[in-house]
Design an enzyme around this catalytic site. Structure first.
Site, mmCIF file in Angstrom:
data_model
loop_
_atom_site.group_PDB
_atom_site.id
_atom_site.type_symbol
_atom_site.label_atom_id
_atom_site.label_comp_id
_atom_site.label_asym_id
_atom_site.label_seq_id
_atom_site.Cartn_x
_atom_site.Cartn_y
_atom_site.Cartn_z
ATOM 1 N N TYR A 11 -8.157 -6.271 -4.554
ATOM 2 C CA TYR A 11 -8.196 -4.919 -5.128
ATOM 3 C C TYR A 11 -7.030 -4.673 -6.104
ATOM 4 C CZ TYR A 11 -7.503 0.209 -4.964
ATOM 5 O OH TYR A 11 -7.282 1.523 -5.269
ATOM 6 N N LEU A 33 -10.231 -16.053 -1.507
ATOM 7 C CA LEU A 33 -11.445 -15.226 -1.526
ATOM 8 C C LEU A 33 -11.823 -14.716 -0.132
ATOM 9 C CD1 LEU A 33 -13.729 -16.977 -4.231
ATOM 10 C CD2 LEU A 33 -12.037 -15.170 -4.518
ATOM 11 N N THR A 35 -10.877 -11.866 1.078
ATOM 12 C CA THR A 35 -11.299 -10.479 0.821
ATOM 13 C C THR A 35 -11.520 -10.237 -0.675
ATOM 14 O OG1 THR A 35 -8.999 -9.751 0.701
ATOM 15 C CG2 THR A 35 -10.099 -9.488 2.823
ATOM 16 N N TYR A 140 2.383 -4.933 10.706
ATOM 17 C CA TYR A 140 2.186 -5.081 9.259
ATOM 18 C C TYR A 140 3.504 -4.836 8.523
ATOM 19 C CZ TYR A 140 0.974 -3.733 4.520
ATOM 20 O OH TYR A 140 0.960 -3.625 3.158
HETATM 21 N N1 UFG Z 1 -7.074 8.158 8.250
HETATM 22 C C1 UFG Z 1 -7.997 8.957 8.906
HETATM 23 N N2 UFG Z 1 -9.291 8.535 8.963
HETATM 24 C C2 UFG Z 1 -9.709 7.366 8.414
HETATM 25 C C3 UFG Z 1 -8.752 6.562 7.742
HETATM 26 C C4 UFG Z 1 -7.450 6.985 7.689
HETATM 27 O O1 UFG Z 1 -7.658 10.019 9.438
HETATM 28 O O2 UFG Z 1 -10.904 7.042 8.533
HETATM 29 C C5 UFG Z 1 -5.683 8.608 8.170
HETATM 30 C C6 UFG Z 1 -4.698 7.644 8.792
HETATM 31 O O3 UFG Z 1 -4.567 7.858 10.172
HETATM 32 C C7 UFG Z 1 -3.442 7.952 8.000
HETATM 33 C C8 UFG Z 1 -3.960 8.336 6.605
HETATM 34 O O4 UFG Z 1 -5.336 8.675 6.804
HETATM 35 O O5 UFG Z 1 -2.789 9.042 8.549
HETATM 36 C C9 UFG Z 1 -3.882 7.207 5.605
HETATM 37 O O6 UFG Z 1 -4.449 6.052 6.199
HETATM 38 P P1 UFG Z 1 -4.836 4.760 5.359
HETATM 39 O O7 UFG Z 1 -5.497 3.819 6.312
HETATM 40 O O8 UFG Z 1 -5.596 5.166 4.148
HETATM 41 O O9 UFG Z 1 -3.444 4.200 4.869
HETATM 42 P P2 UFG Z 1 -2.096 3.900 5.675
HETATM 43 O O10 UFG Z 1 -1.163 5.052 5.422
HETATM 44 O O11 UFG Z 1 -2.362 3.554 7.092
HETATM 45 O O12 UFG Z 1 -1.582 2.587 5.008
HETATM 46 C C10 UFG Z 1 -1.532 2.420 3.610
HETATM 47 C C11 UFG Z 1 -1.547 0.948 3.308
HETATM 48 C C12 UFG Z 1 -0.295 0.307 3.818
HETATM 49 C C13 UFG Z 1 0.924 1.052 3.346
HETATM 50 C C14 UFG Z 1 0.836 2.510 3.621
HETATM 51 C C15 UFG Z 1 2.029 3.162 2.961
HETATM 52 O O13 UFG Z 1 -2.673 0.318 3.889
HETATM 53 O O14 UFG Z 1 -0.269 -0.978 3.318
HETATM 54 O O15 UFG Z 1 -0.367 3.001 3.089
HETATM 55 O O16 UFG Z 1 2.015 4.532 2.988
HETATM 56 F F1 UFG Z 1 2.003 0.594 3.998
#
Ligand code: UFG
Length: 325
Positions: A11, A33, A35, A140
């Site tokens: 991505y 590949l 992902t 992570y």
């Molecule tokens: N969330 C939901 N529902 C979902 C998916 C996510 O409520 O279906 C919430 C998560 O709990 C979190 C927020 O949305 O509070 C963001 O979650 P993401 O999974 O979109 O992203 P993360 O913050 O967990 O992680 C991302 C990257 C990491 C990076 C981080 C830095 O995947 O690599 O942002 O802020 F470290």
């Protein structure tokens, strides 16, 4: 310049390859590949190979003689890392060590490393600047912090080696020209998940935790458009070439949105009132992550162009519309 891009079919890597190609750099993408997708490599050559394969890596660096490596290849899902930490220490930490050893053996002087806001864990104060303590709360983040420490020590011991570590906040959105975007079938990121729910791929969007110490009880994140993030890599490359100095830079916009605010914005952009369900907290999530990115603006001369949540979601939605359900 000749640039080896690990994870360049993924991505974020594919967006950077596009910008590098437009600037006429010579590109070799090194990607297993797992992902990524070969169609996402719009410029240069693609070598399908694994970073765990030290022989291929070494031979590739000897043949291509890159001026710099941009290293995107990694596992990235916070929750998965909590349940399967060894995958993260293998793919992220051990494979990066392989890469650094091969780079040293082949005399490759520069690395741009994809780090993450997850190295900060639960920050003492927000916005977070680069001097904040690294105290990750999930494997992570720890897997990436370990590499940052290795890079610090290696660069101090090796005057010919310099690196830039870019700590990404929440990357989202898609190529504004519509050629690239996120395609992981198991989308876990909030914006992608919300859009796939709006599209009907999931029955509802789960909101993980409503009892965080934030105004509406949901987690706050600093969402940054993938184009601006990609552009920062080119600025980092210019800086490394000009200054030959290592550095660490946050990449975010300096303001955050709660999960509920993102849901609202996604409903407005898509015009679909998709259902949500409030559930328990997801393991490994800090309450608030917002970047202080003044350093990247001052030193790398990074000037973001897409600092607008609706625009981020709109580009992602236009991309999502092209993907089969
Ligand atoms: N969330 C939901 N529902 C979902 C998916 C996510 O409520 O279906 C919430 C998560 O709990 C979190 C927020 O949305 O509070 C963001 O979650 P993401 O999974 O979109 O992203 P993360 O913050 O967990 O992680 C991302 C990257 C990491 C990076 C981080 C830095 O995947 O690599 O942002 O802020 F470290």
């Amino acid at each position: 310049m000749r640039i080896l891009v690990t994870g360049g079919a993924g991505y974020i890597g594919s967006h950077v390859v596009k910008l590098l190609g437009e600037k006429k750099h010579e590109i070799l993408v090194y990607d297993n590949l797992s992902t990524g997708n070969s169609w996402a490599v719009l410029h240069g050559e693609l070598l399908v190979a694994d970073l765990a394969d030290s022989t291929t890596l070494h031979n590739t660096l000897l043949r291509f003689k890159p001026h710099a490596v941009m290293h995107f290849a990694a596992s990235i899902a916070v929750e998965e890392s909590v349940h399967h930490p060894l995958i993260y220490y293998r793919n992220n930490t051990a494979n990066t060590l392989n890469l650094l050893e091969s780079m040293q053996a082949c005399g490759v002087p520069n690395l741009i490393f994809s780090s993450t806001a997850a190295v900060y864990g639960t920050p003492q104060q927000v916005p977070i600047d680069e001097n904040s303590e690294m105290a990750p709360i999930n494997p992570y983040g720890t897997s990436k912090m370990m590499i940052e420490l290795i890079l610090r020590d290696h660069s101090q011991a090796t005057p010919d080696f310099a690196y830039i570590s870019l700590r990404y906040f929440n990357v989202a959105g898609a190529d504004p020209e519509g050629q690239l975007g996120q395609v992981y079938p198991e989308a876990t990121h909030l914006i992608t998940r919300a859009l796939k729910t709006a599209k009907g791929e999931f029955a509802k969007l789960q909101i993980f935790g409503t009892d965080y110490p934030t105004a509406d009880g949901t987690c706050i994140r600093d969402y940054i458009h993938v184009y601006d993030l990609a552009d920062a890599h080119l600025k980092a490359l210019d800086y490394l070439q000009a200054e030959k100095k290592s550095g660490i830079f946050n990449l975010g916009y300096g303001h955050g949105y709660s999960v509920k605010e993102v849901v609202q914005a996604a409903r407005e952009v898509t015009r679909v009132d998709f259902p949500t369900e409030e559930t328990a907290r997801r393991p490994g999530d800090p309450a608030v992550l917002v970047a202080d990115s003044r350093k990247a603006k001052q030193i790398l001369h990074w000037q973001p162009k897409y600092d607008d949540l609706s625009l981020i979601i709109k580009t992602a939605w236009e991309w999502e519309a092209k993907l089969p359900v």
